[in-house]
Design an enzyme around this catalytic site. Structure first.
Site: not given
Ligand code: PSU
Ligand code: MN
Length: 301
Positions: A25, A160
């Site tokens: 990603e 996390k």
């Molecule tokens: N959690 C992490 N590192 C990240 C992300 C999440 O530990 O970089 C990023 C990933 O790209 C994940 C996104 O898909 O955040 C999720 O964002 P949201 O909660 O806004 O969907």
């Protein structure tokens, strides 16, 4: 092939020959880590995948084109631009494409583009999930809904604890998304190897995981699977230290009224600041570890 999609020649050749490919990603590059560690990590992850017998396909949007496989220059562009690049989840893709902009793809958007390209295995750090307080805010990452419907297996280090891990597990169960632990019974919590949540099945080899995924899709059980791979012991963080940083970051988020798509990047950046370089070093190592396992699974598949 989709008219908006460009598959890098190396990736296209591997797919045509039935060779293993691993998707990566790009929100982790632009929004998950600071420059220059983000660019260094993104390139090193690609090398680790090559060293383990698979072809890497970092996914992003460049000038409105969906890309499965980036050049080093394109990685640097996203890495330098950081937070100014649009973070793209499912709902954001058409806008960024129509406007011919750059976009960094989340787990959800990366799964969509990987599936379009025919890539079945994806390695990342952590996935989005059900946020703490979601009972009030309804903040549930679109990653979970994507895992429910798009056929890509996602290797991560768990989630996390900025998230509510128990609610995340419940949501995944309802949506029929299997959570496989790699040599673990408990769901890893990203920086630490364990949490108070279990996985659905403890798998002890890449072959076992590949058999599971093959059976799932052969039965037309659409959707992804989570392969939760604990951070290597030597890079794991002290639980009390990381918990304190997360609680502090959550408090500040509430005070500052941060919400919506800004929440996750805000929390990630604040936790990294509060723990100093330690959490970034752990973060980088767990991504490398996931890349190795994803390459093995892609090869077995
Ligand atoms: N959690 C992490 N590192 C990240 C992300 C999440 O530990 O970089 C990023 C990933 O790209 C994940 C996104 O898909 O955040 C999720 O964002 P949201 O909660 O806004 O969907
Ligand atoms: Mn959200």
């Amino acid at each position: 092939m989709n008219e908006y999609l460009d598959i890098h020649p190396d990736v296209a050749a591997a797919l045509a020959a039935g060779k293993p490919v691993v998707a990566l990603e790009s929100t982790i590059i632009s929004h998950g880590m600071p420059w220059p560690q983000n660019a260094e990590t993104a390139k090193k992850v690609e090398q680790i995948i090559r060293d383990n017998g698979a072809v890497p396909a970092t996914i992003a949007i460049i000038d409105g084109r969906l890309k499965a496989g980036l050049s080093n220059n394109e990685i640097d562009t996203l890495a330098k631009a950081g937070l100014s690049v649009t973070k793209c989840s499912r709902r954001d893709l058409p806008y960024v494409v129509a406007k011919k902009q750059h976009g960094a793809t989340t787990v959800a958007a990366t799964m969509i583009i990987a599936a379009m390209a025919g890539i079945k295995v994806f390695a990342t750090g952590g996935i989005g999930g059900v946020h703490r307080g979601a009972q009030q805010t309804f903040d549930i990452s679109a990653d979970l809904q994507e895992l429910a419907k798009t056929n890509v297996a996602v290797v991560c280090a768990g989630a996390k604890s900025i998230l509510d891990l128990a609610l995340t597990r419940e949501y995944l169960e309802t949506q029929g998304v299997p959570v496989l632990g790699y040599k673990t019974d408990t769901l890893p919590a990203f920086y630490t190897r364990e949490s108070d949540q279990t996985v659905d099945y403890n798998m002890t080899s890449a072959e076992e995981i590949a058999h599971f995924i093959k059976a799932k899709w052969a039965m037309q059980l659409h959707g992804g699977a989570i392969i939760a791979n604990p951070i290597p012991e030597e890079f794991a963080m002290d639980k009390a230290t990381i918990d304190a940083a997360i609680n502090q970051a959550l408090l500040e988020m509430e005070e500052q009224g941060v919400a919506g798509k800004e929440s996750t990047p805000f929390l990630l950046a604040r936790v990294a600041q509060l723990t100093g370089g330690d959490s970034l070093a752990s973060n980088i190592q767990l991504v490398f570890n996931n890349a190795r396992l994803a390459a093995e699974i892609a090869s077995a598949l």
